[in-house]
Design an enzyme around this catalytic site. Structure first.
Site, PDB file in Angstrom:
ATOM      1  N   HIS A 132       0.846  -1.164  -0.227  1.00 17.41           N
ATOM      2  CA  HIS A 132      -0.035   0.063  -0.143  1.00 17.41           C
ATOM      3  C   HIS A 132       1.155   1.257  -0.146  1.00 17.41           C
ATOM      4  CE1 HIS A 132       1.271  -0.142   4.205  1.00 17.41           C
ATOM      5  NE2 HIS A 132       0.975   0.861   4.155  1.00 17.41           N
ATOM      6  N   HIS A 175       4.786   6.647  -2.065  1.00 17.23           N
ATOM      7  CA  HIS A 175       5.713   5.678  -2.284  1.00 17.23           C
ATOM      8  C   HIS A 175       4.948   4.126  -1.726  1.00 17.23           C
ATOM      9  CE1 HIS A 175       7.054   6.505   1.707  1.00 17.23           C
ATOM     10  NE2 HIS A 175       7.487   5.166   1.697  1.00 17.23           N
TER      11      HIS A 175
END
Length: 188
Positions: free
Chosen positions: A40, A127
């Site tokens: 995630h 990220h």
């Protein structure tokens, strides 16, 4: 409850990033690699929150989501956090409408102070964490994993909701489960 907020990267990106992790694992065998089902993009790590505050937290997330439009992101290579010689974190970078995501993340940080959250001092960069060094001083082998990430396909990641995740610590590692999804609904 141990909670954090994030962006679900979707099945396609999760599959490709998971396959990359399996290939890169040999380069840095001592690193702690993220299981593909846990991939995630973190927005805010809340830490421990009392379960009785969960309804209030959900309402707050819905309110923040209503103020922000969705964003289109894509996987774009990778990098590390920490020193170049002994990085602490290996990640897949996200590019695209990152300014939208950064504005939403800043709004989330502000809203989460009511739940005891202390905003980060560092600027936010979306990220997907792939691995962490087990040694707090970093892991030189993680630096060898960055170059192969340049060949990742530019997979789409839709930032269309804020996901409230619970992190349950187990012997085999943390297991993440989505407790709430707040849609981003403001017009673009």
């Amino acid at each position: 409850m141990r909670l954090f907020l994030g962006i679900d990267v979707g099945e396609e990106a999760r599959g490709v990033l998971g396959a990359s992790i399996e290939q890169l694992r040999r380069r840095a065998p001592d690193a702690k690699w993220v299981p593909s089902e846990n991939l995630h993009a973190t927005l805010v790590f809340l830490g421990w929150i009392e379960e009785e505050r969960l309804d209030s937290l959900r309402r707050t997330l819905d309110e923040v989501g209503a103020r922000h439009p969705s964003a289109t992101l894509r996987v774009a290579g990778g990098g590390t956090f920490g020193t170049k010689k002994r990085p602490r974190v290996l990640f897949a970078a996200l590019e695209g409408e990152v300014e939208r995501v950064a504005r939403m993340q800043a709004d989330l940080e502000s809203a989460m102070t009511a739940f005891g959250y202390q905003p980060e001092k560092r600027p936010y960069h979306p990220h997907v964490t792939l691995a962490r060094a087990r040694d707090p001083r970093g892991d030189a082998a993680l630096a060898t994993c960055v170059e192969p990430l340049a060949d990742l396909p530019r997979l789409p990641v839709s930032a269309s909701e804020i996901v409230l995740y619970q992190s349950t610590l187990q012997r085999s590692g943390a297991r993440y489960s989505a407790l709430h999804r707040a849609r981003l609904t403001a017009p673009a």
